[in-house]
Design a protein around this motif. Structure first.
Motif, PDB file in Angstrom:
ATOM      1  N   ASN A 109       0.820  -1.214   0.000  1.00  0.00           N
ATOM      2  CA  ASN A 109       0.000   0.000   0.000  1.00  0.00           C
ATOM      3  C   ASN A 109       0.851   1.261   0.000  1.00  0.00           C
ATOM      4  OD1 ASN A 109      -3.260   0.149   0.572  1.00  0.00           O
ATOM      5  ND2 ASN A 109      -2.369  -1.901   0.665  1.00  0.00           N
ATOM      6  N   THR A 142      -4.144   4.858   0.801  1.00  0.00           N
ATOM      7  CA  THR A 142      -5.191   5.233  -0.152  1.00  0.00           C
ATOM      8  C   THR A 142      -6.518   5.132   0.579  1.00  0.00           C
ATOM      9  OG1 THR A 142      -3.868   4.392  -1.978  1.00  0.00           O
ATOM     10  CG2 THR A 142      -6.220   4.671  -2.394  1.00  0.00           C
ATOM     11  N   LEU A 144     -10.478   5.459   0.682  1.00  0.00           N
ATOM     12  CA  LEU A 144     -11.836   5.536   0.139  1.00  0.00           C
ATOM     13  C   LEU A 144     -12.852   5.425   1.280  1.00  0.00           C
ATOM     14  CD1 LEU A 144      -9.928   3.659  -1.920  1.00  0.00           C
ATOM     15  CD2 LEU A 144     -12.040   3.577  -3.232  1.00  0.00           C
ATOM     16  N   THR A 145     -12.658   4.420   2.133  1.00  0.00           N
ATOM     17  CA  THR A 145     -13.659   4.023   3.128  1.00  0.00           C
ATOM     18  C   THR A 145     -13.845   5.091   4.206  1.00  0.00           C
ATOM     19  OG1 THR A 145     -12.997   1.740   2.724  1.00  0.00           O
ATOM     20  CG2 THR A 145     -14.279   2.153   4.716  1.00  0.00           C
ATOM     21  N   GLY A 150     -18.560   1.954   3.085  1.00  0.00           N
ATOM     22  CA  GLY A 150     -17.488   1.032   2.731  1.00  0.00           C
ATOM     23  C   GLY A 150     -17.728   0.490   1.333  1.00  0.00           C
ATOM     24  N   SER A 151     -18.530  -0.564   1.253  1.00  0.00           N
ATOM     25  CA  SER A 151     -18.833  -1.149  -0.062  1.00  0.00           C
ATOM     26  C   SER A 151     -19.468  -0.118  -0.990  1.00  0.00           C
ATOM     27  CB  SER A 151     -19.807  -2.328   0.101  1.00  0.00           C
ATOM     28  OG  SER A 151     -19.303  -3.251   1.018  1.00  0.00           O
ATOM     29  N   TRP A 175     -10.818   2.720   8.540  1.00  0.00           N
ATOM     30  CA  TRP A 175     -10.308   1.434   8.029  1.00  0.00           C
ATOM     31  C   TRP A 175      -9.264   1.618   6.935  1.00  0.00           C
ATOM     32  CZ3 TRP A 175     -10.815  -2.744  10.724  1.00  0.00           C
ATOM     33  CH2 TRP A 175     -11.905  -2.840  11.602  1.00  0.00           C
ATOM     34  N   ILE A 176      -8.341   2.538   7.178  1.00  0.00           N
ATOM     35  CA  ILE A 176      -7.331   2.834   6.157  1.00  0.00           C
ATOM     36  C   ILE A 176      -6.008   2.148   6.520  1.00  0.00           C
ATOM     37  CG2 ILE A 176      -6.110   4.676   4.940  1.00  0.00           C
ATOM     38  CD1 ILE A 176      -9.247   4.554   4.560  1.00  0.00           C
ATOM     39  N   ILE A 226      -0.912  -4.369   9.584  1.00  0.00           N
ATOM     40  CA  ILE A 226      -1.518  -3.641   8.468  1.00  0.00           C
ATOM     41  C   ILE A 226      -1.746  -2.167   8.840  1.00  0.00           C
ATOM     42  CG2 ILE A 226      -3.990  -3.988   8.887  1.00  0.00           C
ATOM     43  CD1 ILE A 226      -4.162  -5.129   6.011  1.00  0.00           C
ATOM     44  N   THR A 228      -4.169  -0.440  10.388  1.00  0.00           N
ATOM     45  CA  THR A 228      -5.432   0.236  10.039  1.00  0.00           C
ATOM     46  C   THR A 228      -5.858   1.241  11.094  1.00  0.00           C
ATOM     47  OG1 THR A 228      -6.520  -1.746  10.830  1.00  0.00           O
ATOM     48  CG2 THR A 228      -6.748  -1.272   8.489  1.00  0.00           C
ATOM     49  N   TYR A 386     -12.117  -8.721   3.117  1.00  0.00           N
ATOM     50  CA  TYR A 386     -12.691  -7.366   3.155  1.00  0.00           C
ATOM     51  C   TYR A 386     -12.010  -6.390   2.200  1.00  0.00           C
ATOM     52  CZ  TYR A 386     -14.652  -8.807   7.695  1.00  0.00           C
ATOM     53  OH  TYR A 386     -15.309  -9.460   8.698  1.00  0.00           O
ATOM     54  N   VAL A 387     -10.666  -6.436   2.177  1.00  0.00           N
ATOM     55  CA  VAL A 387      -9.947  -5.347   1.517  1.00  0.00           C
ATOM     56  C   VAL A 387     -10.197  -5.317   0.012  1.00  0.00           C
ATOM     57  CG1 VAL A 387      -8.112  -5.142   3.239  1.00  0.00           C
ATOM     58  CG2 VAL A 387      -7.844  -6.795   1.381  1.00  0.00           C
ATOM     59  N   ASP A 388     -10.222  -4.104  -0.518  1.00  0.00           N
ATOM     60  CA  ASP A 388     -10.391  -3.873  -1.957  1.00  0.00           C
ATOM     61  C   ASP A 388     -11.677  -4.490  -2.504  1.00  0.00           C
ATOM     62  OD1 ASP A 388      -7.984  -2.295  -2.405  1.00  0.00           O
ATOM     63  OD2 ASP A 388      -6.939  -4.123  -1.812  1.00  0.00           O
ATOM     64  N   GLY A 389     -12.707  -4.448  -1.700  1.00  0.00           N
ATOM     65  CA  GLY A 389     -14.024  -4.976  -2.092  1.00  0.00           C
ATOM     66  C   GLY A 389     -14.261  -6.313  -1.437  1.00  0.00           C
ATOM     67  N   GLU A 392     -18.612 -10.425  -0.888  1.00  0.00           N
ATOM     68  CA  GLU A 392     -19.971 -10.261  -1.418  1.00  0.00           C
ATOM     69  C   GLU A 392     -19.965  -9.335  -2.639  1.00  0.00           C
ATOM     70  OE1 GLU A 392     -19.145 -10.022   1.782  1.00  0.00           O
ATOM     71  OE2 GLU A 392     -20.072 -11.854   2.518  1.00  0.00           O
ATOM     72  N   ILE A 393     -19.113  -8.323  -2.603  1.00  0.00           N
ATOM     73  CA  ILE A 393     -19.059  -7.387  -3.744  1.00  0.00           C
ATOM     74  C   ILE A 393     -18.460  -8.101  -4.969  1.00  0.00           C
ATOM     75  CG2 ILE A 393     -17.975  -5.231  -4.557  1.00  0.00           C
ATOM     76  CD1 ILE A 393     -20.483  -4.930  -2.646  1.00  0.00           C
TER      77      ILE A 393
HETATM   78  C1  LIG Z   1      -7.663  -4.628   7.524  1.00  0.00           C
HETATM   79  C2  LIG Z   1      -8.412  -3.729   6.587  1.00  0.00           C
HETATM   80  C3  LIG Z   1      -7.715  -2.821   5.798  1.00  0.00           C
HETATM   81  C4  LIG Z   1      -8.414  -1.936   4.966  1.00  0.00           C
HETATM   82  N1  LIG Z   1      -7.710  -1.018   4.210  1.00  0.00           N
HETATM   83  C5  LIG Z   1      -8.394  -0.078   3.501  1.00  0.00           C
HETATM   84  C6  LIG Z   1      -7.688   0.977   2.811  1.00  0.00           C
HETATM   85  O1  LIG Z   1      -6.449   1.038   2.802  1.00  0.00           O
HETATM   86  N2  LIG Z   1      -8.418   1.925   2.174  1.00  0.00           N
HETATM   87  C7  LIG Z   1      -9.782   1.907   2.146  1.00  0.00           C
HETATM   88  O2  LIG Z   1     -10.368   2.807   1.557  1.00  0.00           O
HETATM   89  N3  LIG Z   1     -10.478   0.913   2.782  1.00  0.00           N
HETATM   90  C8  LIG Z   1      -9.824  -0.069   3.445  1.00  0.00           C
HETATM   91  N4  LIG Z   1     -10.501  -1.079   4.095  1.00  0.00           N
HETATM   92  C9  LIG Z   1     -11.949  -1.065   4.075  1.00  0.00           C
HETATM   93  C10 LIG Z   1     -12.543  -2.112   3.137  1.00  0.00           C
HETATM   94  O3  LIG Z   1     -12.380  -1.703   1.810  1.00  0.00           O
HETATM   95  C11 LIG Z   1     -14.016  -2.255   3.546  1.00  0.00           C
HETATM   96  O4  LIG Z   1     -14.038  -2.961   4.787  1.00  0.00           O
HETATM   97  C12 LIG Z   1     -14.845  -2.968   2.512  1.00  0.00           C
HETATM   98  O5  LIG Z   1     -14.998  -2.175   1.359  1.00  0.00           O
HETATM   99  C13 LIG Z   1     -16.259  -3.298   3.064  1.00  0.00           C
HETATM  100  O6  LIG Z   1     -16.844  -2.159   3.601  1.00  0.00           O
HETATM  101  P1  LIG Z   1     -17.424  -2.188   5.094  1.00  0.00           P
HETATM  102  O7  LIG Z   1     -16.460  -2.855   5.980  1.00  0.00           O
HETATM  103  O8  LIG Z   1     -17.828  -0.795   5.426  1.00  0.00           O
HETATM  104  O9  LIG Z   1     -18.696  -3.103   5.006  1.00  0.00           O
HETATM  105  P2  LIG Z   1     -20.191  -2.653   4.534  1.00  0.00           P
HETATM  106  O10 LIG Z   1     -20.112  -1.966   3.223  1.00  0.00           O
HETATM  107  O11 LIG Z   1     -20.789  -1.921   5.680  1.00  0.00           O
HETATM  108  O12 LIG Z   1     -20.852  -4.046   4.369  1.00  0.00           O
HETATM  109  C14 LIG Z   1     -21.247  -4.867   5.472  1.00  0.00           C
HETATM  110  C15 LIG Z   1     -21.517  -6.274   4.933  1.00  0.00           C
HETATM  111  O13 LIG Z   1     -22.528  -6.189   3.919  1.00  0.00           O
HETATM  112  C16 LIG Z   1     -22.046  -6.745   2.707  1.00  0.00           C
HETATM  113  N5  LIG Z   1     -22.611  -6.004   1.570  1.00  0.00           N
HETATM  114  C17 LIG Z   1     -22.493  -4.683   1.301  1.00  0.00           C
HETATM  115  N6  LIG Z   1     -23.109  -4.390   0.146  1.00  0.00           N
HETATM  116  C18 LIG Z   1     -23.622  -5.540  -0.331  1.00  0.00           C
HETATM  117  C19 LIG Z   1     -24.363  -5.898  -1.490  1.00  0.00           C
HETATM  118  N7  LIG Z   1     -24.661  -4.992  -2.428  1.00  0.00           N
HETATM  119  N8  LIG Z   1     -24.725  -7.201  -1.651  1.00  0.00           N
HETATM  120  C20 LIG Z   1     -24.414  -8.134  -0.708  1.00  0.00           C
HETATM  121  N9  LIG Z   1     -23.701  -7.871   0.398  1.00  0.00           N
HETATM  122  C21 LIG Z   1     -23.305  -6.588   0.589  1.00  0.00           C
HETATM  123  C22 LIG Z   1     -20.538  -6.589   2.783  1.00  0.00           C
HETATM  124  O14 LIG Z   1     -19.884  -7.500   1.930  1.00  0.00           O
HETATM  125  C23 LIG Z   1     -20.284  -6.872   4.245  1.00  0.00           C
HETATM  126  O15 LIG Z   1     -20.263  -8.253   4.462  1.00  0.00           O
HETATM  127  C24 LIG Z   1      -9.829  -1.993   4.899  1.00  0.00           C
HETATM  128  C25 LIG Z   1     -10.514  -2.950   5.664  1.00  0.00           C
HETATM  129  C26 LIG Z   1      -9.829  -3.805   6.493  1.00  0.00           C
HETATM  130  C27 LIG Z   1     -10.587  -4.811   7.305  1.00  0.00           C
END
Ligand SMILES: Cc1cc2nc3c(=O)[nH]c(=O)nc-3n(C[C@H](O)[C@H](O)[C@H](O)COP(=O)(O)OP(=O)(O)OC[C@H]3O[C@@H](n4cnc5c(N)ncnc54)[C@H](O)[C@@H]3O)c2cc1C
Length: 407
Positions: A109, A142, A144-145, A150-151, A175-176, A226, A228, A386-389, A392-393
């Motif tokens: 990263n 980087t 985004l979250t 998140g998603s 969560w960066i 990592i 975060t 979880y990371v980068d989508g 489920e995504i």
């Molecule tokens: C260790 C770690 C490092 C990370 N590093 C970064 C980083 O460097 N930069 C950054 O920007 N982000 C980072 N993230 C964040 C990561 O990208 C998000 O955790 C991820 O995108 C999911 O978002 P959320 O955790 O908010 O879950 P949510 O979006 O709140 O989702 C909750 C649950 O619902 C599911 N869900 C959501 N939408 C749908 C759908 N349409 N259909 C079915 N299921 C769905 C998800 O898969 C998840 O299981 C990191 C996360 C972790 C754990």
């Protein structure tokens, strides 16, 4: 096809700041892989358990990694980097992830930020940040979250408002990766609230400037390497040239670049499974139960054979994704990489979690000891989901392709 094969398939090993498929020369790269393995075995492996128990990132090890160029893998040689291809970077992430995926992810990263400063930053950005990023004096993230998105990345609430030729940024990121130490940050913000992806722009944020507040890093179930955490922006003023990608372009560019990230996360999972499987097989050949090595019991051996079988499949999907991402970098069109990356990440992350648990189980209680790789890799596989989508995504991406394929 492995990362190395994908790279070998590219005979044009060139390097230039504007060449998206530059690569390190093949023999030099192979020698470098050996150096990285040595760094991993002498610097990372002996310390992972301690870093985990101290619940922290390892900036000192990242600085040591910089001494062999690991923080500048994709920075062009003309700018002091190694000028590696995407496929070569994937191979290196595999080598490191065999011991620690969270460390590898942190390293990649910050290296990604260095590469993007080199490729996308202005001359001012390169002067301010590039040498420090490549040397591990500063770290990159980087972002985004956010706490509320998140998603659903298009729903971010951090705002960017034009003020006298500059930009005022307000909001919070969560969560960066590397946020525990990073202060050179690629940060996405909304320029037109309510417009979703259309209004999202990309800014380069300097965490040493006023208006940036770092939040305490998270305590997790594991994987603290990592780093975060999150940060708040409160009246942060970005210069006009800190706008790296304007509204209308940044959202699409983010979705394009995530194919590469999904692919190297899949490669990391392959490495974690292989390392844990090797450990289980070695242990099972020594440990006896009912008068023979436990691995001679068919019930156990077949489970491990299943792990190897799915590992082969994950590697093939990952190799296909590497090819697709490499092609997308050559053509500038990411469309063809979306599905290969989604398939690779979904399969590799889901199977990694289940298969690492299977390998730990095959070692009995011994598998839980921290001097075996399984526990750390189980956390790594969880993070990979979880990371980068999220998984489920990835599934949703594949689901959206079905009607086009068959209906
Ligand atoms: C260790 C770690 C490092 C990370 N590093 C970064 C980083 O460097 N930069 C950054 O920007 N982000 C980072 N993230 C964040 C990561 O990208 C998000 O955790 C991820 O995108 C999911 O978002 P959320 O955790 O908010 O879950 P949510 O979006 O709140 O989702 C909750 C649950 O619902 C599911 N869900 C959501 N939408 C749908 C759908 N349409 N259909 C079915 N299921 C769905 C998800 O898969 C998840 O299981 C990191 C996360 C972790 C754990």
């Amino acid at each position: 096809m492995t990362a190395a094969d994908a790279d070998a398939a590219d005979p044009d090993s060139t390097d230039a700041a504007d060449d998206p498929i530059a690569a390190m020369e093949a023999a030099t790269f192979e020698a470098f892989v050996g150096e990285v393995a040595q760094f991993r075995d002498t610097v990372v492996a002996p310390n992972v358990s301690r870093w985990e128990s101290e619940k922290r990132m390892a900036p000192e090890a990242l600085r040591e990694a910089s001494e062999i160029g690991l923080l500048a893998m994709e920075v062009p040689t003309a700018l002091g980097g190694l000028g590696m291809s995407f496929a070569q970077k994937c191979r290196i992430t595999e080598v490191l992830s065999a011991v620690s995926m969270p460390f590898a992810f942190s390293l990649v990263n910050t290296g990604n930020v260095a590469a993007r400063v080199a490729q996308r930053g202005t001359e001012r950005h390169r002067e301010l940040y590039l040498a420090d990023l490549m040397a591990g004096r500063r770290f990159g993230s980087t972002a985004l979250t956010e706490p509320g998105a998140g998603s659903d990345f298009a729903n971010i609430a951090t705002t960017a408002t034009p003020v006298d030729g500059r930009w005022r940024l307000d909001g919070a990121k969560a969560w960066i990766t590397n946020a525990a130490h990073s202060d050179v940050i690629f940060c996405y913000a909304q320029t037109e609230p309510g417009s979703r992806g259309r209004g999202i722009a990309l800014f380069l944020i300097d965490g040493t400037r006023p208006g940036f507040e770092r939040l305490p890093p998270y305590e997790l179930a594991g994987g603290h390497l990592i780093g975060t955490g999150g940060f708040r922006l409160d009246g942060y003023v970005a210069e006009a040239d800190d706008l790296l990608s304007p509204a209308g372009e940044a959202f699409i560019a983010a979705l394009s670049s995530v194919n590469g990230a999904r692919t190297y996360v899949a490669a990391m999972c392959c490495a974690m499974v292989e390392a844990t499987l090797a450990s289980a097989v070695r242990y099972g050949a020594e440990r006896e139960a009912f008068g023979k090595p436990v691995i001679a019991h068919q019930g156990l051996a077949w489970k491990l054979a299943g792990v190897q079988n799915r590992l082969e499949a994950a590697r093939l999907l990952t190799g296909r994704a590497i090819e697709a991402v490499t092609e997308s970098l050559r053509t500038g069109d990411a469309t063809g990489a979306i599905l290969p990356a989604a398939h690779a990440k979904k399969f590799a992350t889901e199977t990694a979690e289940a298969d690492i648990a299977t390998c730990i189980q095959a070692m009995g209680a011994e598998g839980l000891r921290s001097d075996h790789p399984g526990g750390h890799h189980l956390v790594g596989a969880r993070i990979a989901n979880y990371v980068d989508g999220s998984t489920e995504i990835q599934t949703d991406r594949i689901a959206r392709s079905l009607r086009q394929l068959y209906a």
